[in-house]
Design a protein around this motif. Structure first.
Motif, PDB file in Angstrom:
ATOM      1  N   MET A   1       0.839  -1.190   0.000  1.00 54.68           N
ATOM      2  CA  MET A   1       0.000   0.000   0.000  1.00 54.68           C
ATOM      3  C   MET A   1       0.870   1.233   0.000  1.00 54.68           C
ATOM      4  O   MET A   1       1.968   1.213   0.515  1.00 54.68           O
ATOM      5  N   ASP A   2       0.357   2.285  -0.533  1.00 49.04           N
ATOM      6  CA  ASP A   2       1.095   3.540  -0.617  1.00 49.04           C
ATOM      7  C   ASP A   2       0.895   4.356   0.646  1.00 49.04           C
ATOM      8  O   ASP A   2       0.179   5.349   0.653  1.00 49.04           O
ATOM      9  N   LEU A   3       1.521   3.939   1.739  1.00 46.05           N
ATOM     10  CA  LEU A   3       1.364   4.649   3.005  1.00 46.05           C
ATOM     11  C   LEU A   3       1.981   6.032   2.897  1.00 46.05           C
ATOM     12  O   LEU A   3       3.129   6.174   2.500  1.00 46.05           O
ATOM     13  N   ALA A  51      -5.474  13.067   2.181  1.00 44.85           N
ATOM     14  CA  ALA A  51      -6.300  12.458   1.138  1.00 44.85           C
ATOM     15  C   ALA A  51      -5.758  11.076   0.770  1.00 44.85           C
ATOM     16  O   ALA A  51      -6.519  10.121   0.585  1.00 44.85           O
ATOM     17  N   GLN A  52      -4.440  10.952   0.679  1.00 41.50           N
ATOM     18  CA  GLN A  52      -3.820   9.660   0.378  1.00 41.50           C
ATOM     19  C   GLN A  52      -4.111   8.657   1.492  1.00 41.50           C
ATOM     20  O   GLN A  52      -4.424   7.500   1.233  1.00 41.50           O
ATOM     21  N   VAL A  56      -5.973   4.990   1.189  1.00 40.87           N
ATOM     22  CA  VAL A  56      -5.387   3.747   1.705  1.00 40.87           C
ATOM     23  C   VAL A  56      -6.363   3.078   2.669  1.00 40.87           C
ATOM     24  O   VAL A  56      -6.574   1.864   2.621  1.00 40.87           O
ATOM     25  N   GLN A  57      -6.987   3.862   3.536  1.00 40.54           N
ATOM     26  CA  GLN A  57      -7.929   3.314   4.501  1.00 40.54           C
ATOM     27  C   GLN A  57      -9.133   2.697   3.794  1.00 40.54           C
ATOM     28  O   GLN A  57      -9.572   1.603   4.152  1.00 40.54           O
ATOM     29  N   LEU A  64     -10.636  -5.993   3.358  1.00 46.30           N
ATOM     30  CA  LEU A  64     -11.055  -6.779   4.521  1.00 46.30           C
ATOM     31  C   LEU A  64     -12.486  -7.279   4.377  1.00 46.30           C
ATOM     32  O   LEU A  64     -12.844  -8.299   4.938  1.00 46.30           O
ATOM     33  N   GLY A  65     -13.280  -6.551   3.615  1.00 40.27           N
ATOM     34  CA  GLY A  65     -14.666  -6.960   3.407  1.00 40.27           C
ATOM     35  C   GLY A  65     -14.827  -7.984   2.303  1.00 40.27           C
ATOM     36  O   GLY A  65     -15.897  -8.562   2.144  1.00 40.27           O
ATOM     37  N   SER A  66     -13.791  -8.265   1.532  1.00 43.16           N
ATOM     38  CA  SER A  66     -13.912  -9.222   0.434  1.00 43.16           C
ATOM     39  C   SER A  66     -13.898 -10.646   0.967  1.00 43.16           C
ATOM     40  O   SER A  66     -13.295 -10.928   2.000  1.00 43.16           O
ATOM     41  N   PRO A  67     -14.554 -11.572   0.284  1.00 43.54           N
ATOM     42  CA  PRO A  67     -14.597 -12.959   0.744  1.00 43.54           C
ATOM     43  C   PRO A  67     -13.204 -13.580   0.888  1.00 43.54           C
ATOM     44  O   PRO A  67     -12.995 -14.418   1.751  1.00 43.54           O
TER      45      PRO A  67
END
Length: 83
Positions: A1-3, A51-52, A56-57, A64-67
């Motif tokens: 991820m682009d933290l 905004a970035q 990311v969030q 996390l919500g994906s199966p």
């Protein structure tokens, strides 16, 4: 991820190198840097970093919500062992 991270200096004499190094060590891939006085209320690079972070969030929550990210049920479900 682009933290994201943000590094601010207020004068041209201040060196941001230490701040930048610490941010990279902390895992920030995208660092927004600005030289701006503390009295200035509008901070464009800080706004970009926020905004970035929001992007990311949102991506993290979507993943996390994906199966694929949900724990698989244990064999026998949630039933307690009966003796």
């Amino acid at each position: 991820m682009d933290l994201p991270g943000t590094a601010r200096t207020s004068t041209a004499r201040q060196e941001p190198a230490g701040r930048l190094e610490a941010l990279h060590r902390a895992g920030c891939q995208k660092v927004f840097q600005e030289q701006i006085s503390t009295g200035i209320k509008v901070r464009p690079e800080l706004e970009k970093a926020l905004a970035q972070a929001a992007r990311v969030q949102r991506r993290s929550h979507a993943m996390l919500g994906s199966p694929a990210c949900r724990p698989s049920p244990s064999p026998g479900g949630d039933k307690q062992a009966v003796q």
